[in-house]
Structures are given as structure tokens and as C-alpha cells.
Design an enzyme around this catalytic site. Structure first.
Site, short mmCIF file in Angstrom:
data_model
loop_
_atom_site.label_atom_id
_atom_site.label_comp_id
_atom_site.label_asym_id
_atom_site.label_seq_id
_atom_site.Cartn_x
_atom_site.Cartn_y
_atom_site.Cartn_z
N ASN A 130 33.02 48.96 36.54
CA ASN A 130 33.57 47.75 35.94
C ASN A 130 32.46 47.16 35.08
O ASN A 130 31.54 46.53 35.59
CB ASN A 130 33.99 46.78 37.06
CG ASN A 130 34.59 45.49 36.51
OD1 ASN A 130 34.58 45.24 35.31
ND2 ASN A 130 35.11 44.67 37.41
N ARG B 82 37.65 50.06 35.06
CA ARG B 82 38.51 48.88 34.91
C ARG B 82 38.53 48.52 33.42
O ARG B 82 37.46 48.30 32.82
CB ARG B 82 37.94 47.72 35.71
CG ARG B 82 38.76 46.48 35.49
CD ARG B 82 38.12 45.27 36.10
NE ARG B 82 39.01 44.14 35.94
CZ ARG B 82 38.59 42.92 35.63
NH1 ARG B 82 37.31 42.67 35.48
NH2 ARG B 82 39.46 41.94 35.50
N HIS C 64 45.22 40.87 36.59
CA HIS C 64 45.07 41.14 38.03
C HIS C 64 46.07 42.20 38.49
O HIS C 64 46.37 42.30 39.68
CB HIS C 64 45.34 39.89 38.91
CG HIS C 64 44.29 38.83 38.83
ND1 HIS C 64 44.61 37.50 38.97
CD2 HIS C 64 42.96 38.88 38.68
CE1 HIS C 64 43.51 36.77 38.89
NE2 HIS C 64 42.49 37.59 38.71
N ARG D 173 39.75 27.26 35.30
CA ARG D 173 40.77 27.31 34.24
C ARG D 173 41.93 26.40 34.58
O ARG D 173 42.30 26.28 35.74
CB ARG D 173 41.30 28.74 34.07
CG ARG D 173 40.28 29.72 33.58
CD ARG D 173 40.95 31.07 33.27
NE ARG D 173 39.97 32.13 33.33
CZ ARG D 173 40.12 33.24 34.05
NH1 ARG D 173 41.21 33.45 34.74
NH2 ARG D 173 39.16 34.14 34.06
N GLU E 251 40.51 46.24 44.64
CA GLU E 251 40.79 46.73 43.29
C GLU E 251 40.03 48.02 43.00
O GLU E 251 40.53 48.89 42.30
CB GLU E 251 40.42 45.64 42.28
CG GLU E 251 41.40 44.48 42.30
CD GLU E 251 40.89 43.23 41.63
OE1 GLU E 251 40.22 42.43 42.30
OE2 GLU E 251 41.14 43.05 40.43
#
Ligand code: ADP
Length: 404
Positions: A7, A91, A180, A241, A384
Site C-alpha cells: 500500500n 492497493r 473502502h 472530514r 484489507e
């Protein structure tokens, strides 16, 4: 097969190395602050052996070399030779409409990922940098791209289009993509296993609650809606956010003299729990502690977080025409007893009732609703990296050997 999962961010490179015959993590770690002051390596082996050191690296190639050195290091390594790295899974944040599934990377795929960069200018270029560094470090080894957006590509136009002129979608790709996806896919599959039912018979509402937060409505294994949008800014209240906001607010603030960059920073980095609570943090643990202590507006931030999530859960329950289970995952979803309790307390009308003792005791995969709940609430730890490794194995399997 042994699979390296990578990643790559703009200044970091995270990795996890798996032995897939047992789905076992052999080693993992991160090189941080690449190209910045004081770059740093953390390397952890499955048995707990850990190395932390300064990392004299200026780019992803250097970082990868350092990681490779650790993987074969006689003292802390996990393989005798790098030839044991049989495949690499990456990723990649944005696959736009081009990528509905994970894919083996070749020149054409690399070019297409590059084109998707217009939609994720901060993420896709470093993701691609990681791919190219791996191609140089492991010549001849297959690289697979696993996209955050791919699992959501099953949404219908009425779910993914914004109510703006269609030309904006045609000309600029303005639509909801969702993110996601790798996590939502992993927990949907794991939830089916936990409930001991086939995924294609289940209607699930998956809630990934980490620093970034998103929910998805998953009907028979396919996403029908998700809360993040063209960018990860939309939807739930997150650590920093704002999530959903009236776009009219942006015009108003622009007219007040804010620049576009000011707005970007405000809504991505200074809003959400952090912006509301005014305690200098958007970390849910700090919010919960401040709420207990009555500091700042942490109670309000917490209440807004829960309110917005319940709103989405209710909406998805409607879109799914009823649901079997609500799935909590991500740092908050997996660990925060008060968040789960506050959300479930609002869902009695949907047939979901909290079992407080189960909620307190939950570790790993666990049910936190009562036995008589018709909408079950379960906790499923996400993984993940493992999902990316599984996808890598699946994509590289010979076609007649590939599970549907
Ligand atoms: P990321 O989205 O960056 O992968 P995580 O999934 O690790 O992040 O989630 C980070 C969030 O999880 C933070 O808000 C953190 O406060 C929260 N979190 C982690 N552990 C707990 C806990 N025990 N209680 C409440 N929140 C927690």
C-alpha cells in the site's frame, strides 16, 4: 503461494507478507516519511520480533529495498530468498468505471490507472509509484491491482448518479464511486461465514468506521449503495472530514473570501469530529474521553456521528427492503462499545436490540444484538491486506481453477 501486499502512499509504503496456504501473515510493516525529514522503518514478524530504525530513504525504490533486506535478513527475516515472493498485490484507490474487479497489471492497466488519477490525484500516482518500484525490484513477478472502488461498481445509475446535467457524468466522470470497497467486501464475506449463511442469500448493511467512515448496502453480495461519493468526503461524519454537507455552503464560504484550497483543507482535514468537538483531535478515543469529562463540544460531535450513521442505516434498510445484519468494522466499529451501543439503541424500530453484555465482551467477530433481534448487529474485524492477498491469488489462478 506467498504474496506481498503493498500500500504505497505519497510518503509511506506499507507492506504485509502472507503465506496464503494458511492465510497467515508472516511479516508486516511500514516505511514512513519517505523523502521527508527522519524517515523511519517499522518491521514486525509474526512471532512478535520487531525492528524499528531510521530509514535513509528518499523514494519508494529505496523503501522497498529496505523492506526486502528485512524479509531475507538472517536474524529477523521470514524467507531465505526473495524468489519466494511469488506475487504482489497492490492497493489502488481509484479504478473509476474502468475497473469493476481486481486485475493483473500490465502496461495497459498501468496507463488506465494513470488516467484514473484525475479522480484521485493524491492517491493513484503514489499507488502507481509502488507498482513501478515493485516491477523494478521483482522482475518477472506478477503484480495485481485491487481497487477501493471496485466492489461498489455494482450500483445502479439511480444510486451512483448525482442529480446534475448528465453531460457532467459523460464528460468528467462526475458520479458516486464509493471507497473502502476492499473492507466492505471482506466483512460482507466474513459476516456470511459468521452467520453461517451463503452471502448470496443475505442483505447486509456494512459500516466501516475508522478515521474515514463509510456504510454500504450489500444485497446478495452486491453493493446497491454506499455513502462515500466521487471522493471520500461524502457521507458519514468522519475523524476530520465533514461528510454530507449542503453544497450551497461552499458557495457561501467562497463568497466570504475563502479559496478553493482553504475549503479543501477545511472540509477534509479540519471538520468531522475534530471540527465539531474543538478538542484538537478527531480520534474517537479522545472524543469519548472529552465527552465523559464534558470538555469542548465532544458530546455534540458524538451525537452527530451517531445521528448520521443511524440515518444511513435506516436509508439502507429501506433500499434493501429489510436487512439480515448490520456489520460494524474499522477501528471504531471494532472497538468502541459506546458508539455501537448508541447506534443500536436507535434501531429498535428496525428489529435490532442491543445485548449490552455481549457488546462489552465483544472481541473479534461477535454478535452484539439480542437473540430475538430480526436485524442482527455483529462486529467483524476487517482485514484489507488479507483481502488484497486473496484477490491476488484469485486473479492469478488459471481461469478454469478460479472460483466464481
Ligand atoms: P484508519 O481508517 O486510518 O485505518 P482505523 O480503522 O484504525 O483507522 O480507525 C481509527 C479510529 O478508530 C480512531 O478514531 C480511533 O479513535 C478509533 N479507535 C481505535 N480503538 C478504539 C477504541 N478502543 N475505542 C474507540 N475508538 C477506537
Amino acid at each position: 503461494m506467498k504474496v506481498l501486499v503493498v500500500n504505497a502512499g505519497s510518503s509511506s509504503l506499507k507492506f504485509t507478507f502472507f503465506r496464503m496456504s494458511r492465510e497467515e501473515m508472516m511479516a508486516k510493516g511500514i516505511v514512513e516519511r519517505i523523502g521527508l525529514k527522519d524517515p523511519h522503518l517499522v518491521y514486525k514478524r509474526r512471532d512478535g520480533v520487531q525492528v524499528e530504525e531510521d530509514a535513509p530513504v528518499t523514494n519508494h525504490d529505496d523503501a522497498l529495498r529496505l523492506i526486502c533486506g528485512k524479509l531475507v535478513d538472517p536474524a529477523v527475516g521470514v524467507v531465505a530468498s526473495l524468489s519466494e515472493v511469488e506475487a504482489i498485490g497492490h492497493r489502488v484507490v481509484h479504478g473509476a468505471e474502468k475497473f469493476r474487479d481486481s486485475v493483473r497489471i500490465d502496461g495497459e492497466v498501468r496507463a488506465a490507472i494513470h488516467l484514473c488519477s484525475t479522480l484521485a490525484p493524491l492517491h493513484n500516482p503514489p499507488n502507481l509509484g509502488g507498482v513501478e518500484a515493485c516491477e523494478r525490484a521483482f522482475p518477472g513477478v506478477a503484480n495485481v491491482a485491487v481497487f477501493d472502488t471496485a466492489f461498489h461498481q455494482t450500483m445502479a445509475p439511480e444510486a451512483y448518479l448525482y442529480a446534475v446535467p448528465y453531460k457532467l457524468y459523460e464528460d468528467y466522470g462526475i458520479r458516486k464511486y464509493g471507497f473502502h470497497g476492499t473492507s466492505h467486501k471482506f466483512v460482507a464475506g466474513a459476516a456470511a461465514e459468521f452467520l453461517n449463511r451463503p452471502l448470496h442469500s443475505l442483505k447486509l448493511i456494512t459500516c466501516h468506521l475508522g478515521n474515514g467512515c463509510s456504510a454500504a448496502a450489500v444485497r446478495f453480495g452486491r453493493v446497491i449503495d454506499t455513502s462515500m461519493g466521487m471522493t471520500p468526503l461524502m457521507g458519514l461524519v468522519m475523524g476530520t472530514r465533514c461528510g454530507d454537507i449542503d453544497p450551497g455552503v461552499l458557495f457561501h464560504l467562497l463568497k466570504k473570501g475563502m479559496t478553493v484550497d482553504d475549503l479543501d483543507t477545511l472540509l477534509n482535514k479540519k471538520s468531522g469530529l475534530r471540527g465539531v468537538a474543538e478538542i484538537g483531535s478527531g480520534d474517537m478515543r479522545d472524543i469519548l474521553a472529552a465527552r465523559e469529562a464534558g470538555t469542548g463540544r465532544a458530546a455534540s460531535a458524538f451525537a452527530m456521528f451517531v445521528h448520521r450513521l443511524v440515518f444511513y442505516i435506516g436509508g439502507y434498510h429501506g433500499l434493501l427492503d429489510g436487512a439480515d445484519a448490520l456489520v460494524f468494522t474499522g477501528g471504531i466499529g471494532e472497538n468502541s462499545v459506546p458508539v455501537r451501543a448508541a447506534v443500536i439503541a436507535r434501531l429498535a424500530g428496525l428489529g435490532c436490540r442491543l445485548d449490552a453484555a455481549r457488546n462489552h465482551a465483544a472481541r473479534g467477530a461477535a454478535e452484539v444484538s439480542t437473540d430475538d433481534s430480526t436485524l442482527k448487529a455483529i462486529v467483524i474485524p476487517t482485514n484489507e491486506e488479507l483481502m488484497i492477498a486473496r484477490e491476488t491469488v484469485r486473479v492469478l489462478a488459471p481461469p478454469d481453477n478460479r472460483p466464481a
